[in-house]
Structures are given as C-alpha cells and as structure tokens.
Design a protein around this motif. Structure first.
Motif, short mmCIF file in Angstrom:
data_model
loop_
_atom_site.label_atom_id
_atom_site.label_comp_id
_atom_site.label_asym_id
_atom_site.label_seq_id
_atom_site.Cartn_x
_atom_site.Cartn_y
_atom_site.Cartn_z
N THR A 1 0.84 -1.19 0.00
CA THR A 1 0.00 0.00 0.00
C THR A 1 0.88 1.25 0.00
O THR A 1 1.83 1.34 0.76
N VAL A 2 0.53 2.19 -0.86
CA VAL A 2 1.23 3.46 -0.94
C VAL A 2 0.19 4.57 -0.96
O VAL A 2 -0.78 4.51 -1.73
N ALA A 3 0.36 5.56 -0.12
CA ALA A 3 -0.51 6.73 -0.13
C ALA A 3 0.22 7.93 -0.72
O ALA A 3 -0.41 8.85 -1.22
N TRP A 4 1.53 7.92 -0.66
CA TRP A 4 2.31 9.05 -1.17
C TRP A 4 2.70 8.79 -2.61
O TRP A 4 3.79 8.30 -2.91
N ASP B 1 -14.35 -2.37 -2.85
CA ASP B 1 -14.28 -3.83 -2.72
C ASP B 1 -12.88 -4.32 -2.35
O ASP B 1 -12.72 -5.41 -1.81
N MET B 2 -11.87 -3.51 -2.64
CA MET B 2 -10.48 -3.89 -2.37
C MET B 2 -9.96 -3.30 -1.05
O MET B 2 -8.81 -3.54 -0.67
N ALA B 3 -10.79 -2.54 -0.33
CA ALA B 3 -10.33 -1.78 0.84
C ALA B 3 -9.66 -2.64 1.90
O ALA B 3 -8.62 -2.27 2.46
N ARG B 4 -10.23 -3.79 2.20
CA ARG B 4 -9.63 -4.65 3.22
C ARG B 4 -8.23 -5.11 2.80
O ARG B 4 -7.29 -5.10 3.59
N ALA B 5 -8.08 -5.49 1.54
CA ALA B 5 -6.78 -5.91 1.02
C ALA B 5 -5.79 -4.75 1.03
O ALA B 5 -4.60 -4.95 1.32
N VAL B 6 -6.27 -3.55 0.74
CA VAL B 6 -5.41 -2.36 0.75
C VAL B 6 -4.83 -2.15 2.15
O VAL B 6 -3.63 -1.95 2.32
N ASP B 7 -5.69 -2.21 3.15
CA ASP B 7 -5.23 -2.03 4.52
C ASP B 7 -4.29 -3.16 4.93
O ASP B 7 -3.22 -2.91 5.48
N TRP B 8 -4.68 -4.39 4.64
CA TRP B 8 -3.88 -5.56 5.03
C TRP B 8 -2.48 -5.48 4.42
O TRP B 8 -1.48 -5.73 5.09
N ALA B 9 -2.42 -5.11 3.14
CA ALA B 9 -1.13 -5.04 2.45
C ALA B 9 -0.25 -3.92 2.99
O ALA B 9 0.97 -3.95 2.80
N GLY B 10 -0.85 -2.97 3.69
CA GLY B 10 -0.08 -1.88 4.27
C GLY B 10 0.47 -2.18 5.65
O GLY B 10 1.38 -1.50 6.11
N VAL B 11 -0.07 -3.19 6.30
CA VAL B 11 0.39 -3.51 7.66
C VAL B 11 1.09 -4.87 7.76
O VAL B 11 1.61 -5.21 8.81
N ARG B 12 1.11 -5.61 6.68
CA ARG B 12 1.81 -6.89 6.64
C ARG B 12 2.93 -6.81 5.60
O ARG B 12 2.77 -6.19 4.56
N SER B 13 4.02 -7.48 5.88
CA SER B 13 5.18 -7.43 5.00
C SER B 13 5.23 -8.63 4.06
O SER B 13 4.94 -9.77 4.47
N GLY B 14 5.65 -8.37 2.83
CA GLY B 14 5.88 -9.43 1.87
C GLY B 14 7.04 -10.35 2.27
O GLY B 14 7.20 -11.43 1.71
N ARG B 15 7.84 -9.92 3.24
CA ARG B 15 8.90 -10.79 3.77
C ARG B 15 8.28 -11.98 4.50
O ARG B 15 8.85 -13.05 4.54
N ASP B 16 7.12 -11.74 5.11
CA ASP B 16 6.50 -12.75 5.97
C ASP B 16 5.28 -13.43 5.38
O ASP B 16 4.85 -14.47 5.88
N TYR B 17 4.68 -12.83 4.36
CA TYR B 17 3.43 -13.35 3.79
C TYR B 17 3.47 -13.31 2.27
O TYR B 17 4.08 -12.43 1.68
N ASP B 18 2.74 -14.25 1.68
CA ASP B 18 2.45 -14.19 0.25
C ASP B 18 1.16 -13.37 0.14
O ASP B 18 0.07 -13.89 0.37
N LYS B 19 1.29 -12.11 -0.17
CA LYS B 19 0.13 -11.21 -0.17
C LYS B 19 -0.91 -11.60 -1.22
O LYS B 19 -2.10 -11.37 -1.03
N TRP B 20 -0.47 -12.17 -2.32
CA TRP B 20 -1.41 -12.62 -3.36
C TRP B 20 -2.34 -13.68 -2.76
O TRP B 20 -3.57 -13.59 -2.90
N LYS B 21 -1.74 -14.64 -2.10
CA LYS B 21 -2.52 -15.73 -1.50
C LYS B 21 -3.39 -15.22 -0.36
O LYS B 21 -4.57 -15.57 -0.26
#
Length: 189
Positions: free
Chosen positions: A33-36, A75-95
């Motif tokens: 997630t990027v806001a800037w 419809d994507m809002a939950r995924a937007v928030d989740w992707a901003g607080v979880r790292s791709g180092r630890d999770y497969d964000k697609w899954k």
C-alpha cells in the motif's frame, strides 16, 4: 475563528490509496500500500511514489527499476489495509488477500487484475529524502478495466469504479462529482 499551530508534518490529505506491485521474478513479486503517490508531469507522462527504505518492496523496485500503480476500490479496501500492515517478507500477499497477479504488458512486474486502473512505470530517478526515497518514473502503459469504460464517450467512469482515498489514518470512499474542470468560469447559456 483562529488556527492552531502544529509541528511540521504530512497533512496533505486526502491522498489516493493505491497498491503498488513490483518484482520481476515470478516467485518474488509483491504489492504494498502506498498513499504518497502522484502525477508529476503530463508530457512525458510521469508519476512518483515515496517508499520507506525498510519496506520489503523497496529492494524489489530498486532491482527491477519498474513498478505498477494499481488504483483501488471499495471492494479492495480490506486488502489495501492488510497489504499496508503486513510485509511481503512474511506473507504471500497474493494468496492472503485473494488478489490476482496478472503478467505486465510493458513491464516485467505484475499488475493487479482486480484494480480498475493499473499504471505501468519505469523508474527514471531515485531521490533520497530521508526516511523515504522518491521513485520518479515514466508511465509506459495504462490498463483500464473494460467494466468502467463508458460505452458512449469511451471515458473511464471514476464514479462507477468506486475508488477509495486515505486521509490521516482512515480510508474513505469517494463521493459524488460536484463539478468538472472549468465549470466555475463556464458561460451560462
């Protein structure tokens, strides 16, 4: 009526809530997630994203020098928030989010299939700003979802897409159109 004086901070709100996808190796792609983010030039079309150096995606973007800005919807809002607080180092964000990685058209990184608009970019310059680096990029392609194209005008229908914005810790759905460019000076017939 007065104004309170606050310490310097980032109070330019609302801003778009976008998902930036990156990574050119099939087993090493991510989005975050990027806001800037914003448009910085129209000819040539250019935009920027500001990314904290500690983010997992920072190194992916720097390695591939490409990214895709994906606009987001209610419809994507939950995924937007989740992707901003979880790292791709630890999770497969697609899954974890159920969003779909689609092969980029003009870049080697994926775009998000569910996004109403995806903007493929190639990095032209990186400016160190302090806590963040500013990635200045040329827009190579814009992918617009057919569902939101007006059959009569061929224009992208922003209201139909139900885009979201971020404002000081909260997500908001965009409201009704209140005017069009130049309406304030248009002659009345």
């Amino acid at each position: 009526m007065g104004k309170q004086e606050w310490k310097p901070g980032t109070m330019i709100y609302p801003v778009p809530a976008v998902l930036v996808s990156c990574g050119s190796e099939p087993d090493k792609t991510n989005f975050f997630t990027v806001a800037w983010t914003g448009t910085i030039c129209s000819d040539p079309a250019m935009c920027s994203i500001s990314v904290r150096k500690s983010r997992y995606s920072y190194d992916l973007i720097k390695a591939g020098m490409e990214f895709t800005i994906n606009l987001t919807t209610e419809d994507m809002a939950r995924a937007v928030d989740w992707a901003g607080v979880r790292s791709g180092r630890d999770y497969d964000k697609w899954k974890e989010t159920g969003l779909t990685a689609s092969k980029g058209v003009k870049v080697s990184c994926p775009y998000i299939k569910e996004a109403p608009l995806s903007i493929e970019c190639r990095v032209k310059d990186i400016i160190n700003l302090g806590s963040h680096d500013l990635f200045i990029a040329e827009v190579l392609d814009v992918l617009a979802d057919d569902r939101f194209i007006d059959d009569t005008t061929g224009a992208f229908d922003m209201s139909q897409a139900r885009l979201i914005a971020y404002s000081h810790g909260a997500y908001y759905k965009l409201g009704d159109q209140i005017g069009r460019f130049g309406w304030s000076v248009k002659k009345k017939v």
